[in-house]
Write a protein that holds these residues in place. Structure first.
Motif, PDB file in Angstrom:
ATOM      1  N   GLU A 100      58.955   7.512   5.188  1.00 16.55           N
ATOM      2  CA  GLU A 100      59.810   7.153   6.322  1.00 16.55           C
ATOM      3  C   GLU A 100      61.286   7.244   5.939  1.00 16.55           C
ATOM      4  OE1 GLU A 100      59.302   6.532   9.477  1.00 16.55           O
ATOM      5  OE2 GLU A 100      57.119   6.567   9.502  1.00 16.55           O
ATOM      6  N   GLU A 102      63.801   9.563   8.018  1.00 13.28           N
ATOM      7  CA  GLU A 102      64.872   8.971   8.825  1.00 13.28           C
ATOM      8  C   GLU A 102      66.246   9.068   8.184  1.00 13.28           C
ATOM      9  OE1 GLU A 102      63.705   5.053  10.079  1.00 13.28           O
ATOM     10  OE2 GLU A 102      61.912   5.820  11.067  1.00 13.28           O
ATOM     11  N   PRO A 147      65.396   2.172   7.087  1.00 13.22           N
ATOM     12  CA  PRO A 147      64.420   3.247   7.325  1.00 13.22           C
ATOM     13  C   PRO A 147      63.007   2.679   7.228  1.00 13.22           C
ATOM     14  CG  PRO A 147      65.529   3.522   5.190  1.00 13.22           C
ATOM     15  CD  PRO A 147      66.232   2.418   5.902  1.00 13.22           C
ATOM     16  N   GLU A 150      65.433  11.190  14.005  1.00 10.74           N
ATOM     17  CA  GLU A 150      65.352   9.872  14.650  1.00 10.74           C
ATOM     18  C   GLU A 150      66.582   9.001  14.380  1.00 10.74           C
ATOM     19  OE1 GLU A 150      61.621   8.040  13.669  1.00 10.74           O
ATOM     20  OE2 GLU A 150      60.459   9.718  14.452  1.00 10.74           O
ATOM     21  N   SER A 151      67.543   9.535  13.637  1.00  6.07           N
ATOM     22  CA  SER A 151      68.748   8.758  13.309  1.00  6.07           C
ATOM     23  C   SER A 151      69.996   9.496  13.781  1.00  6.07           C
ATOM     24  CB  SER A 151      68.848   8.538  11.793  1.00  6.07           C
ATOM     25  OG  SER A 151      67.683   7.929  11.295  1.00  6.07           O
ATOM     26  N   CYS A 205      73.488   7.741   9.017  1.00  6.41           N
ATOM     27  CA  CYS A 205      72.987   6.911   7.911  1.00  6.41           C
ATOM     28  C   CYS A 205      74.190   6.556   7.043  1.00  6.41           C
ATOM     29  CB  CYS A 205      71.972   7.666   7.065  1.00  6.41           C
ATOM     30  SG  CYS A 205      70.519   8.155   7.992  1.00  6.41           S
ATOM     31  N   ARG A 251      69.777   4.149  14.993  1.00  2.20           N
ATOM     32  CA  ARG A 251      68.628   4.755  15.670  1.00  2.20           C
ATOM     33  C   ARG A 251      69.019   5.749  16.766  1.00  2.20           C
ATOM     34  NH1 ARG A 251      63.579   2.633  15.203  1.00  2.20           N
ATOM     35  NH2 ARG A 251      63.109   2.847  17.422  1.00  2.20           N
ATOM     36  N   CYS A 278      70.296   2.960   8.907  1.00  2.38           N
ATOM     37  CA  CYS A 278      70.246   4.113   9.808  1.00  2.38           C
ATOM     38  C   CYS A 278      70.517   3.648  11.230  1.00  2.38           C
ATOM     39  CB  CYS A 278      68.861   4.758   9.774  1.00  2.38           C
ATOM     40  SG  CYS A 278      68.325   5.284   8.142  1.00  2.38           S
TER      41      CYS A 278
END
Lengths: 273, 273
Positions: free
Chosen positions: B162, B166, B145, B206-207, B210, B133, B131
Motif C-alpha cells: 500500500e 499510494e 499510506p 490515489e494520492s 505525499c 487523498r 499522503c
C-alpha cells in the motif's frame, strides 16, 4: 527470478495450484530456534523499474513487484453477484493487479479479504487453558479458544466471546500477545493474554474437553494448528526470558508439506515492538 | 439494562439503525488524555445466567451476552449465493446468534467478517510521511499510506504494498505499532513503523501529494480518519515518553456524531503488552 509456491488445501478450501511468485524486498525473517522447520528467506527478486536517483551506484529496485500468493481458484468459484444475482466475469480490473470476480450486470467487484481469528491465551496459576476440538478440521486435537471475528465486535470482544462459546469461561483480556498472519489460507490470528474471572468453565458444543495444562504438560504433539503451536512456543520462550512481549509474525507453510504437519512452517517477519 | 447504540453511515455503507446492545463485562476503557472526546465505558449489563459456584456471594454474571453491534441491513443486502446463484433467506442459523444470509438452494451461509486495513507510519529524520487523498472518502485530507489487506499476503507485506501504491515509497517494516479495531464499520487498522529505503517517493493515483511532515507540522485538523488521528497521537505521546510501544485499542465513534468529525470517538480497551 521466479519462485514456485504450492498453495495447500489446508483448512480454507483453497485448491492446490502452483503459482509464480515475484518479490523484491529483503525479509527480516527470524526463525524460532526451538522449531523444527528450516529457515526460509524471501529474497529480493525481479525489480520491475530501476531507480536513477543514485548516480554511480548499482541500480536499486524501485517498484517492488508485490504479487501475493493467491489461489485464482477461490476467485473463480464466485460465479454470481451477491447483490443483483448477475453472472460474474473473471478479469483484472483497470488499475489493479489481481484477478477479481466482476458482475457483468451491475459491475460490482467481489473483493476477498483475509479473515481474523481471535482467541485467548488464558493464564491461571502457571497453567494455560486448552480445548480439545469437537469439530473438523483437527477434531480431537488441542487448541486455544479462538474463532472468526464478527462484524460489530472488537478483536478483544471477539476473543472473549469465542472463549465463552468454546470453553464456557468468562475471562478478562489483559494485553495483546500475538498477531500471526497465515497468507496461504488468508487468515490472521490475533491472540490476547487473558485471565479467568472465576473457575467455572466447561466445554461448549465445539469442544470435547477443556483443561488447564501446566506448562510442562502442554500437548505439543497433539495441537490442532501451526498458529497454536507458534503461540504456545513464543509464550514459553517469553516466560523463560522473564518477560512476556507482543509478537508479530508470518507463518509460511513449507511447500509440499502435509496440512496435518503443524510443524512444517517457518515463522518469517518475526517482529517485536 | 439496555443501551441504545446508533449505527452510523460512516465510510462503509452501513445503514443508520438503532439497536439494543447488551454487554456483561467490565471494560478496561482508557481514554487518551489529549483527545477531545469524553470517556465512555461499556458497562456490565444483563447477565443471562447466574453462577451458583460461590455460595453466599452475590450472583455473578456467568454467561456474557455477547451481542455485537451489527447492521442487519448489510446482511439483508446479500440476496443471492455467490456460488450457485440461488436466492437467500435471512435467518439466524441453528446454534448461532446472528442473522445470516443463507442460500435457499445450496444452504451455504454468506458470512461477513471485518476487514484489515494495513499501513505504515514511516519515520524519516524526525518526520513522518503522509499522503493527501485523491479519492473518496475524505478526498483532500491527509492519511498514512494504508489500504485493505489482500488474501495471499501478510499484514507487513500488505502495508509495504500500500505504501508503494499510494506514496511510491519503498520501505522496510521495523515493528508493529498499533492494532485499532473499529467495530462500527467492521474494520481493523494494523499499522507498522517503517523506514524509507531511499528518498524516492511520489504520489500514486490515489494520492494528490505525499510529504514528510515534521512532528510539529502534522496537519491534525486535516486528517482523513479517526484511526489516523489516534495512530499519530499515540506515536507523539510515545515519543514524548521516550519509548515507542505497541498499542491495541478499539475506536468507538460517539453515537450521533458526524462521519466527518474524526475526533468524535473514544479509544476503549487501550491495552499494551
Amino acid at each position: 527470478m521466479l519462485k514456485a509456491v504450492q498453495i495447500l488445501n489446508w483448512s480454507s478450501g483453497l485448491t492446490i495450484i502452483t503459482q509464480r511468485l515475484t518479490k523484491t524486498r529483503n525479509s527480516s525473517s527470524l526463525k524460532l530456534s526451538t522449531f523444527s522447520s528450516p529457515p526460509r528467506r524471501i529474497l529480493p527478486l525481479n525489480p520491475t523499474r530501476m531507480s536513477s536517483s543514485q548516480p554511480g551506484s548499482d541500480p536499486l529496485p524501485k517498484s517492488p513487484a508485490f504479487v501475493s500468493v493467491q489461489s485464482s481458484g477461490a476467485v473463480r468459484k464466485i460465479k454470481f453477484c451477491q447483490l443483483c444475482g448477475g453472472t460474474t466475469k473473471h478479469e483484472i480490473p483497470d488499475g489493479e493487479e489481481k484477478l477479481r470476480a466482476i458482475c457483468t450486470h451491475c459491475g460490482r467487484i467481489a473483493y476477498q479479504n483475509p479473515k481474523m481469528v481471535v482467541g485467548c491465551l488464558i493464564e491461571h496459576e502457571g497453567k494455560v487453558l486448552l480445548c480439545k476440538r469437537n469439530i473438523q478440521p483437527s477434531h480431537g486435537l488441542w487448541t486455544l479458544p479462538a474463532g472468526y471475528l464478527e462484524v460489530g465486535e472488537s478483536a478483544a470482544e471477539g476473543a472473549m466471546r469465542e472463549t465463552w462459546e468454546e470453553a464456557g469461561a468468562t475471562v478478562e483480556v489483559i494485553s495483546p500477545f500475538a498477531q500471526l498472519d497465515i497468507p496461504l489460507i488468508g487468515q490472521t490470528y490475533v491472540i490476547f493474554l487473558a485471565r479467568l474471572k472465576n473457575l467455572d468453565f466447561a466445554p461448549g458444543p465445539e469442544s470435547i474437553e477443556c483443561r488447564l495444562f501446566g506448562l510442562e504438560e502442554i500437548p505439543f504433539d497433539s495441537l490442532a494448528f501451526s498458529s497454536i503451536y507458534v503461540t504456545l512456543n513464543l509464550y514459553l520462550e517469553d516466560l523463560k526470558k522473564g518477560k512476556v512481549k507482543f509478537h508479530y509474525g508470518t507463518i509460511n507453510k513449507r511447500p509440499g508439506s502435509s496440512p496435518s504437519d503443524i510443524r512444517a512452517f517457518t515463522l518469517d517477519y518475526h517482529l517485536q515492538p
